[in-house]
Structures are given as structure tokens and as C-alpha cells.
Design a protein around this motif. Structure first.
Motif, PDB file in Angstrom:
ATOM      1  N   ASP A  71      76.025  18.326  55.736  1.00 22.08           N
ATOM      2  CA  ASP A  71      74.769  18.785  56.343  1.00 22.08           C
ATOM      3  C   ASP A  71      74.426  20.206  55.896  1.00 22.08           C
ATOM      4  O   ASP A  71      73.271  20.500  55.551  1.00 22.08           O
ATOM      5  CB  ASP A  71      74.878  18.734  57.870  1.00 22.08           C
ATOM      6  CG  ASP A  71      74.984  17.313  58.413  1.00 22.08           C
ATOM      7  OD1 ASP A  71      74.637  16.378  57.671  1.00 22.08           O
ATOM      8  OD2 ASP A  71      75.426  17.149  59.565  1.00 22.08           O
ATOM      9  N   ALA A  72      75.434  21.081  55.907  1.00 27.34           N
ATOM     10  CA  ALA A  72      75.206  22.468  55.498  1.00 27.34           C
ATOM     11  C   ALA A  72      74.837  22.549  54.023  1.00 27.34           C
ATOM     12  O   ALA A  72      73.963  23.339  53.626  1.00 27.34           O
ATOM     13  CB  ALA A  72      76.455  23.302  55.776  1.00 27.34           C
ATOM     14  N   LEU A  73      75.501  21.730  53.213  1.00 30.20           N
ATOM     15  CA  LEU A  73      75.205  21.703  51.777  1.00 30.20           C
ATOM     16  C   LEU A  73      73.763  21.283  51.536  1.00 30.20           C
ATOM     17  O   LEU A  73      73.044  21.900  50.733  1.00 30.20           O
ATOM     18  CB  LEU A  73      76.169  20.750  51.075  1.00 30.20           C
ATOM     19  CG  LEU A  73      76.066  20.633  49.558  1.00 30.20           C
ATOM     20  CD1 LEU A  73      76.500  21.930  48.887  1.00 30.20           C
ATOM     21  CD2 LEU A  73      76.929  19.476  49.046  1.00 30.20           C
ATOM     22  N   ASN A  74      73.325  20.268  52.237  1.00 30.21           N
ATOM     23  CA  ASN A  74      71.971  19.755  52.020  1.00 30.21           C
ATOM     24  C   ASN A  74      70.890  20.710  52.508  1.00 30.21           C
ATOM     25  O   ASN A  74      69.781  20.720  51.971  1.00 30.21           O
ATOM     26  CB  ASN A  74      71.828  18.383  52.674  1.00 30.21           C
ATOM     27  CG  ASN A  74      72.518  17.297  51.864  1.00 30.21           C
ATOM     28  OD1 ASN A  74      72.483  17.316  50.644  1.00 30.21           O
ATOM     29  ND2 ASN A  74      73.165  16.365  52.542  1.00 30.21           N
ATOM     30  N   LYS A  75      71.199  21.526  53.496  1.00 29.50           N
ATOM     31  CA  LYS A  75      70.239  22.540  53.930  1.00 29.50           C
ATOM     32  C   LYS A  75      69.977  23.559  52.819  1.00 29.50           C
ATOM     33  O   LYS A  75      68.894  24.144  52.736  1.00 29.50           O
ATOM     34  CB  LYS A  75      70.761  23.257  55.180  1.00 29.50           C
ATOM     35  CG  LYS A  75      70.653  22.436  56.453  1.00 29.50           C
ATOM     36  CD  LYS A  75      71.152  23.219  57.659  1.00 29.50           C
ATOM     37  CE  LYS A  75      71.053  22.379  58.937  1.00 29.50           C
ATOM     38  NZ  LYS A  75      71.564  23.122  60.119  1.00 29.50           N
ATOM     39  N   LEU A  76      70.981  23.752  51.967  1.00 32.43           N
ATOM     40  CA  LEU A  76      70.830  24.683  50.848  1.00 32.43           C
ATOM     41  C   LEU A  76      70.223  24.001  49.618  1.00 32.43           C
ATOM     42  O   LEU A  76      69.405  24.590  48.919  1.00 32.43           O
ATOM     43  CB  LEU A  76      72.199  25.262  50.471  1.00 32.43           C
ATOM     44  CG  LEU A  76      72.923  26.077  51.550  1.00 32.43           C
ATOM     45  CD1 LEU A  76      74.346  26.396  51.107  1.00 32.43           C
ATOM     46  CD2 LEU A  76      72.168  27.364  51.860  1.00 32.43           C
ATOM     47  N   VAL A  77      70.620  22.765  49.369  1.00 29.98           N
ATOM     48  CA  VAL A  77      70.216  22.070  48.148  1.00 29.98           C
ATOM     49  C   VAL A  77      68.807  21.502  48.244  1.00 29.98           C
ATOM     50  O   VAL A  77      68.005  21.613  47.299  1.00 29.98           O
ATOM     51  CB  VAL A  77      71.215  20.937  47.820  1.00 29.98           C
ATOM     52  CG1 VAL A  77      70.712  20.075  46.662  1.00 29.98           C
ATOM     53  CG2 VAL A  77      72.589  21.522  47.486  1.00 29.98           C
ATOM     54  N   GLN A  78      68.487  20.901  49.365  1.00 29.50           N
ATOM     55  CA  GLN A  78      67.216  20.185  49.483  1.00 29.50           C
ATOM     56  C   GLN A  78      65.988  21.049  49.193  1.00 29.50           C
ATOM     57  O   GLN A  78      65.083  20.628  48.463  1.00 29.50           O
ATOM     58  CB  GLN A  78      67.125  19.537  50.873  1.00 29.50           C
ATOM     59  CG  GLN A  78      66.060  18.461  51.012  1.00 29.50           C
ATOM     60  CD  GLN A  78      64.670  19.051  51.295  1.00 29.50           C
ATOM     61  OE1 GLN A  78      64.565  20.158  51.816  1.00 29.50           O
ATOM     62  NE2 GLN A  78      63.623  18.314  50.908  1.00 29.50           N
ATOM     63  N   PRO A  79      65.892  22.278  49.706  1.00 29.33           N
ATOM     64  CA  PRO A  79      64.716  23.104  49.396  1.00 29.33           C
ATOM     65  C   PRO A  79      64.606  23.467  47.913  1.00 29.33           C
ATOM     66  O   PRO A  79      63.509  23.768  47.435  1.00 29.33           O
ATOM     67  CB  PRO A  79      64.937  24.365  50.247  1.00 29.33           C
ATOM     68  CG  PRO A  79      65.881  23.946  51.323  1.00 29.33           C
ATOM     69  CD  PRO A  79      66.783  22.949  50.684  1.00 29.33           C
ATOM     70  N   LYS A  80      65.706  23.440  47.198  1.00 26.58           N
ATOM     71  CA  LYS A  80      65.695  23.860  45.798  1.00 26.58           C
ATOM     72  C   LYS A  80      65.327  22.726  44.843  1.00 26.58           C
ATOM     73  O   LYS A  80      64.567  22.935  43.891  1.00 26.58           O
ATOM     74  CB  LYS A  80      67.061  24.432  45.406  1.00 26.58           C
ATOM     75  CG  LYS A  80      67.403  25.746  46.105  1.00 26.58           C
ATOM     76  CD  LYS A  80      68.790  26.228  45.698  1.00 26.58           C
ATOM     77  CE  LYS A  80      69.156  27.529  46.405  1.00 26.58           C
ATOM     78  NZ  LYS A  80      68.378  28.676  45.922  1.00 26.58           N
ATOM     79  N   ILE A  81      65.862  21.507  45.097  1.00 23.63           N
ATOM     80  CA  ILE A  81      65.622  20.410  44.150  1.00 23.63           C
ATOM     81  C   ILE A  81      65.196  19.112  44.847  1.00 23.63           C
ATOM     82  O   ILE A  81      65.140  18.068  44.216  1.00 23.63           O
ATOM     83  CB  ILE A  81      66.854  20.152  43.261  1.00 23.63           C
ATOM     84  CG1 ILE A  81      68.055  19.698  44.092  1.00 23.63           C
ATOM     85  CG2 ILE A  81      67.188  21.375  42.422  1.00 23.63           C
ATOM     86  CD1 ILE A  81      69.239  19.230  43.248  1.00 23.63           C
ATOM     87  N   ASN A  82      64.916  19.183  46.152  1.00 22.69           N
ATOM     88  CA  ASN A  82      64.466  18.026  46.924  1.00 22.69           C
ATOM     89  C   ASN A  82      65.410  16.836  46.763  1.00 22.69           C
ATOM     90  O   ASN A  82      64.990  15.704  46.539  1.00 22.69           O
ATOM     91  CB  ASN A  82      63.043  17.614  46.540  1.00 22.69           C
ATOM     92  CG  ASN A  82      62.356  16.832  47.660  1.00 22.69           C
ATOM     93  OD1 ASN A  82      62.833  16.821  48.796  1.00 22.69           O
ATOM     94  ND2 ASN A  82      61.247  16.185  47.331  1.00 22.69           N
ATOM     95  N   ALA A  83      66.703  17.116  46.887  1.00 24.66           N
ATOM     96  CA  ALA A  83      67.717  16.063  46.800  1.00 24.66           C
ATOM     97  C   ALA A  83      68.671  16.182  47.978  1.00 24.66           C
ATOM     98  O   ALA A  83      68.952  17.279  48.463  1.00 24.66           O
ATOM     99  CB  ALA A  83      68.493  16.173  45.491  1.00 24.66           C
TER     100      ALA A  83
END
Length: 523
Positions: A71-83
Motif C-alpha cells: 500500500d505504501a509503495l503504491n502511494k508513491l508509485v501510482q502518482p508517478k506512472i499510474n501503475a
């Protein structure tokens, strides 16, 4: 590894570090996570990327709180590459078999951890399991390419194509052993006097007689000295440590069957002696991994891939708790290197992230890999977890892990670029000051003696059938012999005959042919 464990794997296996930037193409450069993340971030800004989900397979010991890390990883990744990244952590002991099933079934996944000697990268490339990455790297991960020295890229290049992104980590293959400080001090053991494995015999006997709650010597299928540390026996692997066909370091030209060498016979004879005297676990031959024993501090002595040992840190003015403390901060060790660092192809390719040939989202997978290699916050979230829950910061670039937090994988060598890593309990005190520890191992990687075949990559394609047959023969008998569980006088001849029947000679001849051609091209 893991053990770099497995040491390595080795592990197979305990290393950690911070960030560094240089102007040289051969040196790593860490991108500030607050700055644009190269082409991947530019792509994200320029185009409205559709949301995708990426499946990421990697091995480690089971973690109770993996979901909060995801969950924490996706909070960082999703805004950058929408994944969105789905972390598929598989236990070390089940990983290879699980990935064989996944790849054999043609299951669509995106990212996968692989290595030269575990979930065999080169064999999987020959089988068409991984996607070629050159164009994807150039387009979506130029910062990643720049941050990893050329020699590492060459180690993962097969027939002119790159099929995996190597982890830039401590890859120089220096070897030795680790011994619990309390044991060495209590019995006044001259731990610095060791020059070869057999020198450990009296230490192991001392532990056996006086410490009934300790296992004198760690052994498992993931921590097998002959596979993990070929230079300890004067050998260099070609392709992977298991497949017949090694070089002698003193020669570098003639491919030989390492299992027929006097070095192997001497090793398995010693291991038989150790096993019968009770220095190893009774189930050593079938034991897949030993993380539980390490965390419990049960091993008195273990094999170590040691690029920098206790004496090196002392000379540099740093105090090291030893590599054993990476698994249990209350168990410190002396780390003694008696085989000098050497950079070999199998160690430069010791830990790799590949993209599945069946991935429906290869471009986005490469964007994520670029983040994992350049974004310090994203990298350390995957490696160490959530700050305040799984670890706490005790200095600008140093942390203390929480043993009860539910996420302790101790594997900075498994992902991305290890120059981004925080230092933890197992790293030398003071190493975070002026990046002293980081600079030591980066310099060692750059300046280590290259092997005779550094950059040679064996193409398994012409001998795929023989490779499969040889692997079956190894799985049947090797670990029983190498752990000392059976008498080598009886079973070693049977093992060698099975290898010959399986096609070992054909593999060795093909390795010789490819090596000769490679040498002719690289004069």
C-alpha cells in the motif's frame, strides 16, 4: 545473498547501503527522488497514461505485514506512472518451482527476480521466458542505465540483447566465514588465522562439545559452498555454478567438469567428516533455506560472501557488528575473508529483475524499474518497509529495524540500485558519515580483479535438453553428497556417471566452443 544470501545468495545474503553520484559512466549515480525520474516521469507528464496493474514476483521469507508495504509503495508509485504494484513474495524454498509452474503455464505476469544461479536467468532467457529490454531501457530508464556500470550490463547480455536489469550491489566475490563474536571470544578462537575451509574444523569441534544449543556449521541447498563460492576452490563458473563446465582461475582457457576435480573430491570428503561428527543439521541435504535459524542466532559459523570484513572496517576506523547481526541485532559476528575479491560474470549477474515475455505492460514495468533504481523513497519502502512501523531512522541515512513490525526481509541486494539503501544494524558504525561505507564497496566493485571470463555469457540454447537432464541428476544426488549426508566414496562415482549419461560432456564441449569464440572476438 540472501544469502548474496543465498550469499550472497548470497545469500546467500546480507548487505546494505546509501546513495552516491559521480560523473563517470562506470560509476553509479543516484537520482534525487525529488527530481524528475528520467524518461519515465517525462512520459507520465506528457501523456495521460491509462491505469495498469503490475505483478512482481520475488523470493524471501514470508512477511506478515506485506500488504501495508504494498500500500505504501503504491502511494508513491501510482502518482508517478499510474501503475499499481502487486507484490508476489514467494518463500525461498518454493520460489524456483513456483516460477517454473508460472512460466510453463504461460501465466501473464510483469516483473520477476532472477539470478545466475537461482531461478536461472540464462536458462530462462534461452527458453524465451523474458522480454528483450534494450529499447525499453533506452526509452524509459536512461537514468537506470547510467547508474549501473557497463560491466554489469555486459554480464546480463545474451546474443547482443539485454533481458534483465542487474542490481548494482556488492558483487565482488570475496569469500570467507562468519563466526559469532561470543563464541570466538569465549573460547579464545584465533578466528583471523583461517586460510581455508578445513581450518574451521577445530572451531566446529569446540562448538559441538561445548554449545549444545548451537549448530556448528550452517548448510542448506541455498548456502552450499561449492555452488556459492567457486573461487574458494580455485574455480570460476561459466553460465551458472551448477552446470558442468568451469574454469580454473589459474588457467582461464580450458573448460573442465568441476565435479571431477580433486578440489571437489577433497571438499565432499571433508563435508562427510563434518556431517558424521554432528557439525551440520541432520536434515542438511533437504534443507532449502535457513533464515529461521539465522534470526534465532542458532548458527555458530556460516559461509560468507565477504567483500569487506571485520579487519577492513577496523582499518577504516569503523566498528562493525558483523553480518550475522543483519538477521538478529543481538548476534554479532567476526567476518573473516580468506579469498580475495574477484569480479566474475555470475556475481555481476547474481541478482536481476526481468520482465516477462508475456507481460501485457512491458513499458510500464520498465518505468517502475526506473523508479526502483533512481527514487530513494520508493527503493527503501520496498527494502525496509514503512517508516515508524517497520523501522525507525536513527541518523540521516541509518535505520534500526523493528523485529516485531511484520516486515524484515534484509535484502537491499535484491532490488534496484543498492547505492540508494539506508544502512541498518549489520553495517559498520560510522559508515553513513560522508558515505564512507558506500564508497568502500563501490570502489571495490570498480577496482576488483576481473576474472578471465568476465563478460562471457553462456548460451544454453544448443544444449537445453542436456541442461534439463543434468539439473535432474544434480537434484537427485548432489546435495546429499555435498552436505556429507552420504559416503562420497560410494555415491560420487554414481553421481559422475549420471552427469555423463545426462549429457555433461556435450555441455562442456559447447561451453568450450562458445568460450573460444568469445575470446577470439575479445582479443
Amino acid at each position: 545473498m540472501k544469502m548474496k544470501k543465498l550469499l550472497g545468495i548470497t545469500a546467500a545474503l546480507s548487505i546494505v547501503l546509501s546513495g552516491c553520484g559521480t560523473s563517470s559512466k562506470e560509476e553509479p549515480t543516484a537520482t534525487d527522488s525529488k527530481k524528475p525520474e528520467g524518461a519515465a516521469t517525462e512520459q507520465t507528464k506528457e501523456e495521460a497514461l491509462k491505469p495498469v496493474e503490475l505483478t512482481y514476483y520475488f523470493p524471501n521469507s514470508p512477511q506478515k505485514d506485506l500488504q501495508s508495504v504494498e500500500d505504501a509503495l503504491n502511494k508513491l508509485v501510482q502518482p508517478k506512472i499510474n501503475a499499481t504494484i502487486h507484490l508476489k513474495l514467494i518463500d525461498w524454498g518454493a520460489y524456483e518451482e513456483k516460477m517454473k509452474v508460472v512460466m510453463g503455464a504461460g501465466e501473464p505476469y510483469d516483473l520477476v527476480w532472477t539470478a545466475s544461479n537461482f531461478n536461472n536467468y540464462f536458462q530462462n532467457v534461452a527458453n524465451g521466458a523474458y522480454a528483450p529490454l534494450d529499447e525499453l531501457i533506452d526509452k524509459y530508464a536512461p537514468d537506470t542505465k547510467k547508474g549501473i556500470p557497463d560491466k554489469f550490463w555486459k554480464a546480463v547480455t545474451v546474443k547482443g540483447q539485454i533481458y534483465g536489469v542487474p542490481v548494482f550491489q556488492q558483487s565482488t566475490a570475496g569469500y570467507g566465514y562468519e563466526i559469532q563474536k561470543t563464541v570466538a571470544d569465549k573460547y579464545k578462537l584465533d578466528w583471523k588465522s583461517v586460510t581455508k575451509l578445513s581450518d574451521l574444523t577445530p572451531f566446529l569441534e569446540t562448538v559441538k562439545k561445548n554449545e549444545p544449543n548451537l549448530i556448528p556449521w550452517e548448510y542448506s541447498q541455498g548456502v552450499d559452498p561449492f555452488f556459492t563460492a567457486p573461487p574458494m576452490f580455485g574455480l570460476e563458473s561459466l553460465g551458472d555454478p551448477k552446470t558442468p563446465g568451469d574454469l580454473y582461475l589459474k588457467d582461464g582457457s580450458k573448460v573442465i567438469n568441476q565435479y571431477e576435480t580433486p578440489e571437489f573430491k577433497e571438499y565432499v570428503t571433508m563435508m562427510r567428516d563434518w556431517y558424521t561428527k554432528g557439525y551440520l543439521r541432520k536434515d542438511a541435504a533437504t534443507l532449502k533455506e535457513t533464515s529461521a535459524d539465522r534470526k534465532a542466532g542458532k548458527n555458530a559459523l556460516v559461509l560468507g560472501q565477504i567483500d569487506l570484513g571485520t579487519e577492513d572496517f577496523e582499518k577504516a576506523g569503523m566498528e562493525s557488528p558483523g553480518r550475522m547481526s543483519n538477521f538478529n541485532k543481538d548476534v554479532q559476528s567476526y567476518d573473516m575473508q580468506f579469498v580475495k575479491p574477484l569480479l566474475t560474470t555470475d556475481k555481476a549477474a547474481a541478482t536481476i529483475t526481468a520482465i516477462s515475455a508475456n507481460s501485457p505492460n512491458k513499458e510500464r514495468a520498465m518505468m517502475f524499474l526506473n523508479l526502483l533504481n533512481t527514487d530513494k523513497e520508493i527503493y527503501n519502502t520496498l527494502v525496509w518497509g514503512v517508516e515508524g512501523k517497520h523501522y525507525k531512522k536513527v541518523a540521516e541515512n541509518r535505520i534500526e529495524t523493528n523485529a516485531d513490525g511484520g516486515y524484515q526481509i534484509f535484502a537491499p541486494w535484491e532490488f534496484g540500485n543498492m547505492t540508494l539503501s539506508y544502512l541498518s544494524e549489520g553495517d559498520p558504525k560510522g559508515g553513513e558519515v560522508d558515505n564512507k561505507f558506500l564508497n568502500m564497496w563501490v570502489d571495490l566493485n570498480k577496482n576488483a580483479t576481473p576474472s578471465n571470463a568476465l563478460g562471457f555469457v553462456f548460451d544454453f540454447t544448443p544444449v537445453k535438453t542436456e541442461k534439463a537432464n543434468v539439473d535432474a541428476a544434480i537434484d537427485e544426488l548432489y546435495y546429499a553428497i555435498s552436505s556429507g549426508s552420504v559416503d562420497p566414496e560410494k555415491y560420487l562415482p554414481q553421481f559422475l556417471e549420471k552427469l555423463k549419461t545426462a549429457g555433461a560432456d556435450k555441455i562442456i564441449a559447447e561451453k568450450q566452443k562458445q568460450l573460444d569464440a568469445w575470446k577470439a572476438e575479445n582479443k
